[in-house]
Design a protein around this motif. Sequence first.
Motif, PDB file in Angstrom:
ATOM      1  N   ILE A 171      -7.231 -11.428  16.800  1.00 22.49           N
ATOM      2  CA  ILE A 171      -7.573 -10.495  15.727  1.00 22.49           C
ATOM      3  C   ILE A 171      -6.381  -9.610  15.408  1.00 22.49           C
ATOM      4  CG2 ILE A 171      -8.482  -8.748  17.316  1.00 22.49           C
ATOM      5  CD1 ILE A 171     -10.686  -8.244  15.167  1.00 22.49           C
ATOM      6  N   ARG A 172      -6.268  -9.261  14.140  1.00 22.50           N
ATOM      7  CA  ARG A 172      -5.256  -8.306  13.689  1.00 22.50           C
ATOM      8  C   ARG A 172      -5.933  -7.272  12.799  1.00 22.50           C
ATOM      9  NH1 ARG A 172      -2.061  -6.069  13.565  1.00 22.50           N
ATOM     10  NH2 ARG A 172      -0.337  -6.551  12.168  1.00 22.50           N
ATOM     11  N   LEU A 173      -5.620  -5.997  13.030  1.00 22.82           N
ATOM     12  CA  LEU A 173      -6.163  -4.890  12.251  1.00 22.82           C
ATOM     13  C   LEU A 173      -5.009  -4.011  11.787  1.00 22.82           C
ATOM     14  CD1 LEU A 173      -8.938  -3.749  14.785  1.00 22.82           C
ATOM     15  CD2 LEU A 173      -9.245  -5.339  12.880  1.00 22.82           C
ATOM     16  N   ALA A 174      -5.127  -3.447  10.606  1.00 20.02           N
ATOM     17  CA  ALA A 174      -4.081  -2.535  10.121  1.00 20.02           C
ATOM     18  C   ALA A 174      -4.694  -1.535   9.146  1.00 20.02           C
ATOM     19  CB  ALA A 174      -2.948  -3.300   9.454  1.00 20.02           C
ATOM     20  N   VAL A 175      -4.138  -0.323   9.159  1.00 15.11           N
ATOM     21  CA  VAL A 175      -4.597   0.754   8.280  1.00 15.11           C
ATOM     22  C   VAL A 175      -3.376   1.372   7.617  1.00 15.11           C
ATOM     23  CG1 VAL A 175      -5.768   2.994   8.167  1.00 15.11           C
ATOM     24  CG2 VAL A 175      -6.575   1.232   9.765  1.00 15.11           C
ATOM     25  N   GLY A 176      -3.498   1.688   6.328  1.00 12.36           N
ATOM     26  CA  GLY A 176      -2.384   2.299   5.614  1.00 12.36           C
ATOM     27  C   GLY A 176      -2.875   3.304   4.587  1.00 12.36           C
ATOM     28  N   GLN A 177      -1.925   3.942   3.933  1.00  9.39           N
ATOM     29  CA  GLN A 177      -2.234   4.888   2.876  1.00  9.39           C
ATOM     30  C   GLN A 177      -1.425   4.547   1.638  1.00  9.39           C
ATOM     31  OE1 GLN A 177      -1.456   8.506   5.444  1.00  9.39           O
ATOM     32  NE2 GLN A 177      -3.274   9.230   4.373  1.00  9.39           N
ATOM     33  N   LEU A 178      -2.069   4.686   0.496  1.00 10.80           N
ATOM     34  CA  LEU A 178      -1.410   4.473  -0.791  1.00 10.80           C
ATOM     35  C   LEU A 178      -1.230   5.818  -1.475  1.00 10.80           C
ATOM     36  CD1 LEU A 178      -3.443   1.403  -2.153  1.00 10.80           C
ATOM     37  CD2 LEU A 178      -1.226   1.374  -0.970  1.00 10.80           C
ATOM     38  N   PHE A 179      -0.091   6.003  -2.107  1.00 10.06           N
ATOM     39  CA  PHE A 179       0.175   7.218  -2.861  1.00 10.06           C
ATOM     40  C   PHE A 179       0.457   6.819  -4.307  1.00 10.06           C
ATOM     41  CE2 PHE A 179       1.046   8.288   1.502  1.00 10.06           C
ATOM     42  CZ  PHE A 179       0.566   9.576   1.635  1.00 10.06           C
ATOM     43  N   THR A 180      -0.392   7.258  -5.200  1.00 15.25           N
ATOM     44  CA  THR A 180      -0.236   6.939  -6.618  1.00 15.25           C
ATOM     45  C   THR A 180      -0.087   8.233  -7.417  1.00 15.25           C
ATOM     46  OG1 THR A 180      -2.651   6.890  -6.893  1.00 15.25           O
ATOM     47  CG2 THR A 180      -1.536   4.794  -6.462  1.00 15.25           C
ATOM     48  N   ARG A 181       0.718   8.157  -8.461  1.00 14.09           N
ATOM     49  CA  ARG A 181       0.934   9.332  -9.304  1.00 14.09           C
ATOM     50  C   ARG A 181       0.021   9.262 -10.519  1.00 14.09           C
ATOM     51  NH1 ARG A 181       5.038  12.573  -8.164  1.00 14.09           N
ATOM     52  NH2 ARG A 181       6.629  11.893  -6.668  1.00 14.09           N
ATOM     53  N   ARG A 182      -0.554  10.419 -10.852  1.00 18.57           N
ATOM     54  CA  ARG A 182      -1.390  10.525 -12.039  1.00 18.57           C
ATOM     55  C   ARG A 182      -0.759  11.535 -12.989  1.00 18.57           C
ATOM     56  NH1 ARG A 182      -7.591  10.611  -9.590  1.00 18.57           N
ATOM     57  NH2 ARG A 182      -7.475   8.553  -8.564  1.00 18.57           N
TER      58      ARG A 182
END
Length: 325
Positions: A171-182
Amino acid sequence: MAFDPAAYGIAPAGADAVRPFAVEGLDVRGRAVALGPVLDQILGRHAYPEPVARLLAEAVVLTSLLGTSLKFEGRFTLQTQTDGPVSMLVVDFSSPDAIRAYARFDQAAFESGSGQDMDTAALLGRGHLAMTVDQGRHMQRYQGLVELDGISLEEVARRYFARSEQIPTEIRLAVGQLFTRREGAGPVRSWTAGGVLVQFLPEAPERMRSPDLHPGDAPEGAAAHEVEEDDAWVEARSLVATVRDDELTDPEVTVERLLFRLFHERGIRIFDPQPIVDRCRCSREKVEGILDSFDPHELSEMVVDDKIVVTCEFCSTKYEFDPER
């Protein structure tokens, strides 16, 4: 090698869906998941420190992969109880698609900064993780336990299947964050996560043989029982080990593209996606039923400003009741 699912008549599952698959050439089956808005909604209800949010997100990914394997109307619950700064994680999946989650943590540890740089093992500490399958009131409930002694949630899943199910699992698990400009605003942060699980399920059961568990207090010098792993499983496990975190967290890398990269040379079949939705099982009626189980003295101790307020730990919904109801 680029892969266009549409060229094969395959609509991408997109975010918040689990894609089951099979690779007959390697005798493996598995599931892959990408989570986006559902995870963002779950984490957004609570002011979790970032390390706690990441840990709970991993648990949500793992539960999504395992819970969607249920072939009946029931519940799958993952719960930890430990002595670390994050003393409890609970992720509850109700088939066919509903998930909810929360974490209990030591606020003081994070306010002091001591919890900010901890990895999964340090955040959880020592204790155990329980995986519970509930098939309903008229069926027996099944629970498997895994000791937490400084291991990752990926290793938890490997040990669980090796000891409880005797199924080789990777098994492989990963967590990330996205940063988008508005336009007219600063960057907006959102959570993203993904995972892939494969299991070796050959028709001939003897091909699934694995070494015995550690003999513990066996005499010094006793020979360990060694079994040569099946070549097909070694290949499948090695392929999954190549999966990078960014492949699991980048919305541009669909689960179909990832699975094709891993297994196209062996031939892969993918099945209809199973959606995941953010849905709590709490209700005013259920909370009122719980309050009815308390005696008058216990209820009187719950009164604040002439009312009883109960907040669901999962979805943060507040229910207010008249003490004289």
